[in-house]
Design a protein around this motif. Structure first.
Motif, short mmCIF file in Angstrom:
data_model
loop_
_atom_site.label_atom_id
_atom_site.label_comp_id
_atom_site.label_asym_id
_atom_site.label_seq_id
_atom_site.Cartn_x
_atom_site.Cartn_y
_atom_site.Cartn_z
N ASP A 149 0.69 5.48 -0.10
CA ASP A 149 -0.14 6.67 0.05
C ASP A 149 0.41 7.78 -0.84
N SER A 150 -0.15 7.89 -2.02
CA SER A 150 0.36 8.84 -3.01
C SER A 150 0.26 10.28 -2.53
N ARG A 151 -0.83 10.62 -1.87
CA ARG A 151 -1.02 12.00 -1.43
C ARG A 151 0.03 12.38 -0.38
N ASN A 186 -0.79 1.59 -9.39
CA ASN A 186 -1.82 1.31 -8.39
C ASN A 186 -2.95 2.33 -8.42
N ASN A 187 -4.08 1.92 -7.87
CA ASN A 187 -5.31 2.71 -7.97
C ASN A 187 -5.24 4.03 -7.22
N ARG A 188 -4.53 4.07 -6.09
CA ARG A 188 -4.45 5.32 -5.33
C ARG A 188 -3.74 6.40 -6.13
N CYS A 189 -2.69 6.00 -6.83
CA CYS A 189 -1.97 6.97 -7.66
C CYS A 189 -2.84 7.44 -8.82
N ASP A 242 0.84 -1.20 0.00
CA ASP A 242 0.00 0.00 0.00
C ASP A 242 0.88 1.25 0.00
N SER A 264 4.31 7.58 -8.11
CA SER A 264 3.29 8.40 -7.47
C SER A 264 2.43 9.15 -8.49
N GLU A 317 -5.46 9.89 -7.42
CA GLU A 317 -4.85 11.18 -7.07
C GLU A 317 -4.55 11.99 -8.32
#
Length: 261
Positions: A16-18, A87-90, A14, A65, A93
Motif C-alpha cells: 500500500d504505497s499511500r 508495482n501498479n499501486r506505486c 501487495d 514506493s 500513486e
C-alpha cells in the motif's frame, strides 16, 4: 510454494504505497521521521548536486514506493527524469501527483523544506511544478528480466538514484550485489549512482503488514560499490532520531559514486 520469510517482500506482495507515504513522509504532527526521512534526504541530495559534477540528459530513479522529495535537487540539473516502479499501486500513486490530480499525496511541506535549504530561497520557484515537468516517464519494470523494462530499452543514464529500494528487494547480500549490478548497468561510462538506505534494519511496517528489509552496515555497502568498479565520491551517515517501532533501522546512509569512463 509458500514464502518461508516471516515478513512480506516489497516486490512480491501487495504494498500500500499511500499508507507507506503517510507513515514515513507526511506533514502530520505525529509523523516521527521528519529528521531521518525528510531533512536528511533533502539536505544530502542538495549537497551532492551542488557539487556540480552530476548532470546531463537522463536521470533514472529506482526508489521504493512513490515519494518524490528526493528528486527536487535533481530536477535543477536534469530535465528528463525516468522513474521506474515495480508495482501498479506505486505507479498510480506517483502519476496522481505528477498529473496534479485531486487526491494526490501532499508534498508541500517537503518542497518548502527544499526551498529553505537553497541559497536562493528568496527567489520563489514552484519546485513541485519543475519536478512534475522533469518526470517524463513512469515505467513498470521486472527485476528478474535481463532488460528490466522489456520491451522498452532505456537510454543510458547520466545518473541513477535508488532510495531504500535495495533494502526492500534484497533477501540476502548476494541479492543486493546482483540488483546493484543491474542498476549500475543503466549508467553511461562516467555516470553517477546515488543510494540511500537504512543501516541495521530488519523490517518496516505498512499498516498491519511487516515487510522484509536487508540488514547490512556501512562497510558492506562501501565494499559492494568498490567491488562493482564504482568510485565513492560522497558518504554521510546519520544515526536514527525517530522514536517509533514501525521500523527498526539504526541509521540512514546516503552514498554517491561514479562509474569510471
Amino acid at each position: 510454494m509458500m514464502d518461508s520469510s516471516p515478513h512480506k517482500v516489497y516486490h512480491e506482495h501487495d504494498f500500500d504505497s499511500r499508507q507507506y507515504l503517510e507513515h514515513y513522509f507526511s506533514d502530520k504532527s505525529d509523523m516521527a521521521f521528519g529528521e531521518d526521512s525528510l531533512n536528511f534526504v533533502i539536505e544530502n541530495f542538495r549537497q551532492v548536486f551542488a557539487m556540480g559534477h552530476i548532470n546531463g540528459d537522463i536521470l533514472i530513479d529506482l526508489s521504493i514506493s512513490s515519494f518524490v522529495h528526493h528528486l527536487y535537487s535533481a530536477s535543477e540539473f536534469f530535465e528528463n527524469i525516468i522513474v521506474l516502479k515495480v508495482n501498479n499501486r506505486c505507479i498510480m500513486e506517483l502519476k496522481r501527483w505528477v498529473d496534479d490530480r485531486t487526491g494526490a499525496f501532499y508534498w508541500g511541506h517537503t518542497s518548502a523544506l527544499h526551498q529553505e535549504k537553497e541559497e536562493n530561497s528568496d527567489q520563489f520557484q514552484d519546485q513541485e511544478a519543475k519536478l512534475r515537468s522533469a518526470i517524463q516517464h513512469v515505467v513498470k519494470y521486472d527485476l528478474e528480466k535481463e532488460n528490466m523494462t522489456d520491451p522498452l530499452v532505456l537510454p543510458p543514464a547520466d545518473c541513477v538514484i535508488s532510495a531504500l529500494l535495495l533494502d526492500a528487494i534484497s533477501k540476502d547480500q548476494d541479492d543486493y550485489i546482483r540488483y546493484l549490478r543491474k542498476f549500475s548497468r543503466l549508467l553511461k561510462p562516467g555516470g553517477h549512482i546515488i543510494i540511500m538506505g537504512g543501516l541495521g534494519t530488519t523490517y518496516f511496517t505498512v499498516g498491519k503488514d511487516k515487510f522484509h528489509a536487508l540488514t547490512y552496515n556501512e562497510d558492506f555497502i562501501r565494499k559492494v560499490l568498490v567491488g562493482e568498479g564504482l568510485i565513492i565520491d560522497y558518504c554521510k551517515v546519520k544515526e536514527r532520531t525517530a522514536v517509533s517501532d514501525i521500523v527498526d533501522f539504526k541509521a540512514v546512509i546516503f552514498i554517491a559514486a561514479h562509474k569510471e569512463k
